[in-house]
Design a protein around this motif. Structure first.
Motif, mmCIF file in Angstrom:
data_model
loop_
_atom_site.group_PDB
_atom_site.id
_atom_site.type_symbol
_atom_site.label_atom_id
_atom_site.label_comp_id
_atom_site.label_asym_id
_atom_site.label_seq_id
_atom_site.Cartn_x
_atom_site.Cartn_y
_atom_site.Cartn_z
ATOM 1 N N HIS A 1 -41.113 76.009 40.905
ATOM 2 C CA HIS A 1 -42.086 76.347 39.870
ATOM 3 C C HIS A 1 -41.328 76.928 38.683
ATOM 4 O O HIS A 1 -40.391 77.715 38.854
ATOM 5 N N THR B 1 -51.136 72.433 43.171
ATOM 6 C CA THR B 1 -49.915 71.641 42.968
ATOM 7 C C THR B 1 -50.178 70.157 43.162
ATOM 8 O O THR B 1 -49.635 69.319 42.440
ATOM 9 N N TRP C 1 -48.458 74.679 36.202
ATOM 10 C CA TRP C 1 -47.278 74.351 37.000
ATOM 11 C C TRP C 1 -46.237 73.637 36.149
ATOM 12 O O TRP C 1 -46.568 72.749 35.356
#
Length: 479
Positions: free
Chosen positions: A198, A244, A447
């Protein structure tokens, strides 16, 4: 000295009868530290500095670049860019034209608290070793990794239209990873979020915010547990994707196919073309009515956040999908004219040596209204996917397949049995049409993806994706 070289190049272009010219002086610093099983495998510290010069002459593009920053080399490079344009003009189908942009003089810098390049290498390595020690406590873990990455770009952009823009961009991030093996079965877990880690447009404070050490034992234990977990069943069921998974889906099925150069066929290398042709603009039901997706280069901390793109166009927010309808593209000054529009500021190059291409900024699924617990409670039967793996998608961005590291069977509104590497397949727009619930802002996260490839030769760009968990009805999983 840097400003003097840029102005020297501009003055030279004005004597060479170009109809347009721009100069980018770029300095990039990168640092990568990687450990594996308690040993430092890589410490890489790189720096590059150079100037790229882009021109339109005789109705065609020309580009040249150099890392030799002296007066004679700058003048030589400017002339070479013009020679490239003159040669290209002999094969042009029509003259290059650019949409209007207001030339500005401005500066921009990523807001940071701690310069990551001021933090000692020893402190960074110690953090990774401490993470390794924590993962090593869990019996059954065979492989342990950790990585930290730091990036700084200083850039001057100047044009013959009288723009002069200085920007300093910082990116920071990393990950930890655990792998367990039992017989011929492997369980893998990474943190935070997705394989590869990340990243955000922040300073070293983001490494502290990640709380890597606090999650080491958990992911190691889950890696071991996955070696005993069942494989993904073959069935059609409802699925809930974590943030994600949604972020990668946005990247592959929305970000890439809305790049207008890809649609027009002027940039198809590596990542292909697009099914989102111009005839579908504003009249194609891409997703369900609850789905709205933006390209936003202005949101805090995104890897696709900046002040101005590499054509001097100010960062902005535009809709790509609104209430389910496909309504926008990522554009440049040249391609925007095809739509009768102005550029929405998505042209970027990965270095001084590369010519700018249309690239994603922060492509975001806007948050909905659901609490995650309520979303589970409302799902009678399904599968929850967590921690995105690598996707596979065809050149037109239609046929889509992806797996996650870990999943859970949902029965009567509750997570029950763990599943190893759950995966599903779908047609991209058909999948988005099945989206019936999106979690709210509390679960929304931008993200970072630092390795988006495009072009030939390949350019690697940093992009971002805002997303929160979402539910999709009746999706084929397994198989």
């Amino acid at each position: 000295m840097a400003k003097e070289l840029v102005n020297l190049a501009l003055d030279c272009l004005k004597t060479l009868n170009v109809s347009y010219g721009d100069v980018r002086l770029v300095r990039i610093q990168e640092e990568t530290i990687h450990q594996e099983n308690g040993k430092v495998k890589l410490v890489r510290q790189e720096e590059s500095l150079g100037i790229g010069i882009r021109v339109i002459k005789n109705g065609a593009w020309g580009f040249a670049a150099t890392c030799l920053l002296n007066k004679d080399e700058i003048l030589k490079t400017a002339k070479l860019a013009c020679q490239v344009a003159e040669a290209s003009a002999k094969l042009k189908k029509e003259d290059v034209k650019l949409s209007e942009v207001e030339p500005v003089k401005d500066t921009y810098q990523t807001p940071i608290e701690i310069d990551p390049f001021s933090v000692s290498l020893e402190e960074k390595i110690n953090l990774l070793i401490e993470c390794d020690d924590l993962m090593k406590k869990v019996k059954g873990v065979k492989k342990r990794e950790g990585e930290l990455y730091f990036y700084k770009k200083y850039q001057i952009f100047a044009s013959t239209e009288d723009a002069f823009i200085e920007q300093t961009i910082y990116h920071t991030g990393g990950y930890i990873y655990a792998e367990a093996v039992k017989g011929n079965i492997t369980g893998t877990r990474s943190y935070p979020g997705m394989i590869g880690g990340h990243y955000k447009a922040k300073g070293y404070e983001f490494i502290k915010e990640l709380k890597l050490k606090e999650n080491c034992e958990r992911i190691a234990e889950e890696a071991v547990a996955l070696t005993k977990a069942k494989e993904c069943p073959n069935m059609e069921t409802d699925i809930i994707l974590d943030g994600t998974m949604v972020a990668i889906q946005v990247h592959e099925t929305v970000g890439h196919p809305t790049e207008l150069d890809r649609v027009l066929g002027t940039e198809v290398s590596l990542a292909g073309t697009s099914h989102l042709t111009i005839d579908k603009l504003n009249n194609f039901q891409f997703a369900s009515e609850i789905v709205s997706i933006t390209a936003d280069a202005t949101i805090p901390y995104g890897l696709g956040t900046f002040g101005y793109d590499d054509e001097g166009v100010k960062a902005q927010k535009v809709y790509l999908v609104k209430n389910g309808i496909f309504c926008g593209y990522l554009t440049s000054r040249e391609t925007a004219l095809v739509l009768g529009q102005k550029s929405n500021g998505t042209m970027r190059a990965d270095s001084w040596a590369s010519i700018p291409l249309i690239r994603m900024t922060n492509i975001n699924l806007l948050p909905g209204e659901w609490e995650l617990e309520d979303l589970f409670a409302d799902t009678k039967e399904g599968l929850y996917f967590e921690s995105a793996g690598s996707p596979s998608i065809d050149d037109k961005r239609l046929n889509y397949h992806i797996y996650s590291e870990i999943g859970w069977i949902i029965k009567n509104g509750k997570k029950t049995e763990m599943i190893r590497r759950p995966h599903f397949s779908a047609i991209s727009y058909e999948l988005w049409r099945k989206c019936d619930a999106i979690c709210n802002e509390k679960y929304w996260e931008v993200w970072g993806v630092p390795n988006c490839g495009k072009g030939d030769p390949t350019q690697v760009m940093h992009v971002g994706h805002g997303a929160s968990p979402a539910r999709f009805r009746k999706v084929k999983i397994g198989g």
